[in-house]
Design an enzyme around this catalytic site. Sequence first.
Site, PDB file in Angstrom:
ATOM      1  N   ILE A  14       0.824  -1.202   0.000  1.00 18.97           N
ATOM      2  CA  ILE A  14       0.000   0.000   0.000  1.00 18.97           C
ATOM      3  C   ILE A  14       0.860   1.255   0.000  1.00 18.97           C
ATOM      4  O   ILE A  14       0.507   2.267  -0.616  1.00 18.97           O
ATOM      5  CB  ILE A  14      -0.989  -0.002   1.196  1.00 18.97           C
ATOM      6  CG1 ILE A  14      -2.040   1.103   1.042  1.00 18.97           C
ATOM      7  CG2 ILE A  14      -0.249   0.154   2.510  1.00 18.97           C
ATOM      8  CD1 ILE A  14      -2.964   0.930  -0.135  1.00 18.97           C
ATOM      9  N   SER A  36      11.278   0.803   8.098  1.00 18.61           N
ATOM     10  CA  SER A  36      10.800  -0.529   7.726  1.00 18.61           C
ATOM     11  C   SER A  36      11.892  -1.544   8.000  1.00 18.61           C
ATOM     12  O   SER A  36      13.080  -1.245   7.829  1.00 18.61           O
ATOM     13  CB  SER A  36      10.413  -0.570   6.243  1.00 18.61           C
ATOM     14  OG  SER A  36      10.010  -1.877   5.864  1.00 18.61           O
ATOM     15  N   LYS A  90      -5.817   3.292   7.400  1.00 18.24           N
ATOM     16  CA  LYS A  90      -6.982   2.613   7.977  1.00 18.24           C
ATOM     17  C   LYS A  90      -6.693   1.132   8.208  1.00 18.24           C
ATOM     18  O   LYS A  90      -5.914   0.541   7.454  1.00 18.24           O
ATOM     19  CB  LYS A  90      -8.220   2.815   7.085  1.00 18.24           C
ATOM     20  CG  LYS A  90      -8.144   2.126   5.702  1.00 18.24           C
ATOM     21  CD  LYS A  90      -8.624   0.699   5.749  1.00 18.24           C
ATOM     22  CE  LYS A  90      -8.427  -0.018   4.453  1.00 18.24           C
ATOM     23  NZ  LYS A  90      -8.730  -1.453   4.505  1.00 18.24           N
ATOM     24  N   ASP A 168     -11.204  -5.888   6.820  1.00 21.73           N
ATOM     25  CA  ASP A 168     -10.160  -4.996   6.301  1.00 21.73           C
ATOM     26  C   ASP A 168     -10.682  -4.229   5.085  1.00 21.73           C
ATOM     27  O   ASP A 168     -10.574  -3.000   5.038  1.00 21.73           O
ATOM     28  CB  ASP A 168      -8.891  -5.777   5.973  1.00 21.73           C
ATOM     29  CG  ASP A 168      -7.766  -4.879   5.505  1.00 21.73           C
ATOM     30  OD1 ASP A 168      -7.164  -4.200   6.350  1.00 21.73           O
ATOM     31  OD2 ASP A 168      -7.516  -4.831   4.279  1.00 21.73           O
TER      32      ASP A 168
END
Length: 314
Positions: A14, A36, A90, A168
Amino acid sequence: MMSVRIALAGIGKIAGDQHVPSIAASPDWELAATVSRHGRIDGVEAFTDIERLLACRPDIEVVSLCMPPAPRFEYAAAALRAGRHVMLEKPPGATLAECVALEALAREKGVSLYATWHSREAAQVEKAGAWLRDKRLVSATIIWKEDVRRWHPGQDWIWRAGGLGVFDPGVNALSILTAILPEPVHLKAATLEVPENRETPIAASLDFAHPGGAEVTAVFDWRQQGDQTWTIDVETDAGRMRLADGGATLTIDGRKQADADGDGNALQGEYPRLYARMAKLVRSGGMDMDLSPMIHVADAFLLGRRVTVEPFDE
């Protein structure tokens, strides 16, 4: 106006598909660093630890979090404690209590916090809400069916407790519903279909209570083959409306409405609009922590009747 330095934490699909291009295309932002354990962006300083980033880069004002919801709280809390503004992919957290705690911390530190719901920024959602505003609702039916193998390949976290399963994507539909309905609804019943080898549902059906007695339901399913379905059909006392393609296409009484973004792509413009909103919040010192979509998900897990279904394997 000078661009604001931002760090992106959680460099996965994403982030690469939506966040990085949206930041790069905006004059509001400069992607100054990433956090990351595995991913990185060419030409951008990379860290593997959020605390290290915060210590080494005091010039970075904003942290945008893209990792799965379960580890997100610790990252967000660290950034807020360091006085950084935070943008949350989200759902904004693994639990409602986490989100409430983050909001309290942001207010204490005087920084902006944004719980983003990208589907609310789909091309026709605002227009749909405006059309419904002065009408009496008779019914609203959500059908949100997609192929999990196509959209979430190899993402085992979604099947573990806290990963939400079919909610999700389902929360995207709920974010639209809570944005467009003139009156709020609350969940009264749900059925959750959980594969016997998984911890989260692969399908769900929801039944809502509406203050005016309208019938409001939702069906989510991750086993869809062929055409993918993301629709919200609404009947009112003054006509019918359909939002399709995840909010990108609007039809009123059988007439397709003009698409301001032009191409009918459900994701067209969503993330750029989120980042534009975040820039405004940072400049104004504002906050947006609307948790109404997540409340419906939490209520589904509280009220839902669980049905065990056949195992799911990729």
